[in-house]
Design a protein around this motif. Sequence first.
Motif, PDB file in Angstrom:
ATOM      1  N   HIS A  18     -13.655  15.480 -17.743  1.00  0.00           N
ATOM      2  CA  HIS A  18     -12.343  15.233 -18.554  1.00  0.00           C
ATOM      3  C   HIS A  18     -11.644  16.028 -19.889  1.00  0.00           C
ATOM      4  CE1 HIS A  18      -9.972  13.630 -15.409  1.00  0.00           C
ATOM      5  NE2 HIS A  18      -9.339  12.331 -16.392  1.00  0.00           N
TER       6      HIS A  18
ATOM      7  N   ASP B 134     -12.661   9.275 -14.457  1.00  0.00           N
ATOM      8  CA  ASP B 134     -12.692  10.880 -13.950  1.00  0.00           C
ATOM      9  C   ASP B 134     -13.586  11.155 -14.442  1.00  0.00           C
ATOM     10  OD1 ASP B 134     -10.089   9.405 -13.144  1.00  0.00           O
ATOM     11  OD2 ASP B 134      -8.471   9.890 -14.135  1.00  0.00           O
TER      12      ASP B 134
ATOM     13  N   ASP C 124      -2.437   7.227 -15.802  1.00  0.00           N
ATOM     14  CA  ASP C 124      -2.612   6.266 -14.912  1.00  0.00           C
ATOM     15  C   ASP C 124      -3.166   5.772 -15.000  1.00  0.00           C
ATOM     16  OD1 ASP C 124      -3.885   8.939 -14.984  1.00  0.00           O
ATOM     17  OD2 ASP C 124      -4.544   9.087 -13.188  1.00  0.00           O
ATOM     18  N   HIS C 125      -4.080   5.246 -15.942  1.00  0.00           N
ATOM     19  CA  HIS C 125      -5.640   4.204 -16.103  1.00  0.00           C
ATOM     20  C   HIS C 125      -4.880   2.627 -17.458  1.00  0.00           C
ATOM     21  CE1 HIS C 125      -8.479   6.304 -13.687  1.00  0.00           C
ATOM     22  NE2 HIS C 125      -7.636   7.515 -14.204  1.00  0.00           N
TER      23      HIS C 125
ATOM     24  N   HIS D 263      -5.449   7.919 -19.893  1.00  0.00           N
ATOM     25  CA  HIS D 263      -4.845   8.739 -20.051  1.00  0.00           C
ATOM     26  C   HIS D 263      -3.571   7.642 -18.742  1.00  0.00           C
ATOM     27  CE1 HIS D 263      -6.550  13.494 -18.840  1.00  0.00           C
ATOM     28  NE2 HIS D 263      -6.204  12.725 -19.821  1.00  0.00           N
TER      29      HIS D 263
ATOM     30  N   HIS E 146     -10.517   5.185 -19.727  1.00  0.00           N
ATOM     31  CA  HIS E 146     -10.091   6.259 -20.402  1.00  0.00           C
ATOM     32  C   HIS E 146      -8.243   6.239 -20.572  1.00  0.00           C
ATOM     33  CE1 HIS E 146      -9.140   8.029 -17.055  1.00  0.00           C
ATOM     34  NE2 HIS E 146      -8.680   9.371 -17.672  1.00  0.00           N
TER      35      HIS E 146
HETATM   36 ZN   LIG Z   1      -7.471  11.187 -16.217  1.00  0.00          ZN
END
Ligand SMILES: [Zn+2]
Length: 241
Positions: free
Chosen positions: A128, A151, A63-64, A61, A59
Amino acid sequence: MKLTVLGFMGGYPAKGVGTTAYLLESEAFHLLIDVGSNAVLALEKHLDPKQLDAVIVTHYHPDHIADMGVLQHVFQLKDPDKTLPIYGHVESDLHGLRESAYTTAVDYTGNEPIMIGPFRIAFLKTLHPVPCYALEIIEITTGKKLVFTADSGYLADFVSFSKDADVLLADTNFFQGQEGHKVHMTSYEVGSIAKEANVKKLILTHLPPSVEWEKLLGEAKEAAGDVVVVQLAEKDLQIII
Ligand SMILES: [Zn+2]
Ligand SMILES: [Zn+2]
């Protein structure tokens, strides 16, 4: 196959450890799973990032995907001679970030398995705030199975999805007592999934940067019964699956 943990911190990098990124290798094929903060530097300790054969993103986000841009720069600026495929879903406006001069966006729908090199990858849509997919990765030559929850809040479907997995890599962002959260899972939830699914090894990941991890580990072990539980107390952890 060999799994190398390049970053496991949830939300933001801390304590010298980056956010979600894993290198999965089978024979001479190198797959990067998510491109969290510090992914390129951590990767460089194991192989030249230009040796990557493919990337898959669960995904979008931050942090990814934090290192997505600089990974593209590696392919553009460092002896540009090959194009890197970056697999991702298209349920978000951010899918355009996978396309650049030397990277190609390859879309997955999440509805059917895909082949990436020596791996067969099936999907489960997670719970999520943005569209996100858990991955079931089978190494074709050995039949070994790795499941990454990405996540997610708790989903009963994780039990069948993770059934008899050799390794379950699970989002463990919260302590026991916070069950039913709609973004991430607790130590108790991931331990229970591991036990019910009869997985061989549970790895806790997406850890909260600011709390005591030993407590998370203890709670997960209690819920997991006989399952081996591994906590990523150090970066660059390598596991042969
Ligand atoms: Zn996430
Ligand atoms: Zn995350």
